[in-house]
Enzyme design. Structure first.
Site, PDB file in Angstrom:
ATOM      1  N   PHE A   1     -28.776 -25.186 -15.362  1.00  0.00           N
ATOM      2  CA  PHE A   1     -27.328 -25.356 -15.428  1.00  0.00           C
ATOM      3  C   PHE A   1     -26.630 -24.006 -15.333  1.00  0.00           C
ATOM      4  CE2 PHE A   1     -28.844 -29.088 -17.717  1.00  0.00           C
ATOM      5  CZ  PHE A   1     -28.002 -30.098 -17.254  1.00  0.00           C
ATOM      6  N   ASP A   2     -25.521 -23.994 -14.613  1.00  0.00           N
ATOM      7  CA  ASP A   2     -24.574 -22.900 -14.714  1.00  0.00           C
ATOM      8  C   ASP A   2     -23.918 -23.048 -16.091  1.00  0.00           C
ATOM      9  OD1 ASP A   2     -22.753 -20.812 -13.879  1.00  0.00           O
ATOM     10  OD2 ASP A   2     -21.268 -22.370 -13.515  1.00  0.00           O
ATOM     11  N   LEU A   3     -23.300 -21.993 -16.592  1.00  0.00           N
ATOM     12  CA  LEU A   3     -22.650 -22.079 -17.909  1.00  0.00           C
ATOM     13  C   LEU A   3     -21.150 -22.342 -17.765  1.00  0.00           C
ATOM     14  CD1 LEU A   3     -22.824 -21.888 -20.979  1.00  0.00           C
ATOM     15  CD2 LEU A   3     -22.631 -19.401 -20.762  1.00  0.00           C
ATOM     16  N   ASP A   4     -20.403 -21.358 -17.262  1.00  0.00           N
ATOM     17  CA  ASP A   4     -18.950 -21.487 -17.154  1.00  0.00           C
ATOM     18  C   ASP A   4     -18.556 -22.542 -16.131  1.00  0.00           C
ATOM     19  OD1 ASP A   4     -18.653 -19.440 -18.985  1.00  0.00           O
ATOM     20  OD2 ASP A   4     -18.428 -17.889 -17.456  1.00  0.00           O
TER      21      ASP A   4
ATOM     22  N   VAL B   1     -27.525 -27.228 -11.356  1.00  0.00           N
ATOM     23  CA  VAL B   1     -26.268 -27.951 -11.555  1.00  0.00           C
ATOM     24  C   VAL B   1     -25.164 -26.923 -11.761  1.00  0.00           C
ATOM     25  CG1 VAL B   1     -25.055 -29.664 -12.963  1.00  0.00           C
ATOM     26  CG2 VAL B   1     -27.543 -29.818 -12.685  1.00  0.00           C
TER      27      VAL B   1
END
Length: 196
Positions: free
Chosen positions: A8-11, A165
């Protein structure tokens, strides 16, 4: 399970960082005596590397952008990283992925130290096996590098078993270059056109 390795990306994907990032940008610009816009005017800055954003959107030199980044981090490192909120359903999604045996990582262009603090503060760290970010003294690279580092750490030998994602084109392009599948989310800061 279709993808036993989920990155996953964070922001803009796990959390909404609008207030923390945008107010820290405002702080940096104000401290440097530059014009300051509304929070919404800094939405395009969320996702791409901030050094690039400072250069591109303010037209400053690389050296001046680095100075602005220093001001930005003065505020972000103490206040801004917690001016953030987890998107609805994310804790449940991560918990379900872990329950099904998935290995989960965060692959982000944000410094690793801030990313870990955010995940811990919002109770998401227990669902994440590895955080692949950048060091504070290093410029962000292509997202591909963060993805490949995470896959290596998770033990993913077959990239077809992994999915990235994210909400921005850096996530989509990084996944393509790394050889993984990609899922684009539209609730973040990128548009459908950007992701396509």
């Amino acid at each position: 399970m279709r993808w036993p390795f989920v990155l996953f990306d964070l922001d803009g994907t796990l959390t909404d960082p609008e207030i923390g990032i945008c107010r820290s940008i405002q702080y940096a610009l104000e401290k440097a005596g530059r014009p300051v816009g509304t929070l919404e005017s800094y939405h395009p800055w969320i996702g791409p590397p901030l050094l690039w954003s400072f250069q591109t959107y303010t037209g400053v030199s690389r050296e001046e952008a680095a100075k602005l980044m220093g001001y930005y981090r003065e505020r972000f490192s103490t206040v801004g990283l917690f001016e953030n909120k987890v998107y609805p359903g994310i804790p449940e999604l991560l918990k379900e992925l872990k329950a099904q045996g998935a290995r989960v990582a965060v692959a982000t262009g944000k410094p690793t130290v801030f990313s870990r603090q955010i995940l811990e503060h919002f109770g998401l760290a227990e669902y994440v096996d590895f955080v692949s970010g950048i060091s504070l003294d290093r410029e962000p690279t292509d997202k591909r590098e963060n993805i490949l580092r995470a896959l290596d750490e998770l033990g993913a030998e077959n990239k077809n078993q992994a999915v990235m994602v994210g909400d921005r084109d850096q996530d989509a392009n990084g996944a393509r270059k790394a050889g993984t599948d990609f899922i684009g989310v539209l609730y973040g800061y990128g548009s459908r056109e950007e992701l396509v």
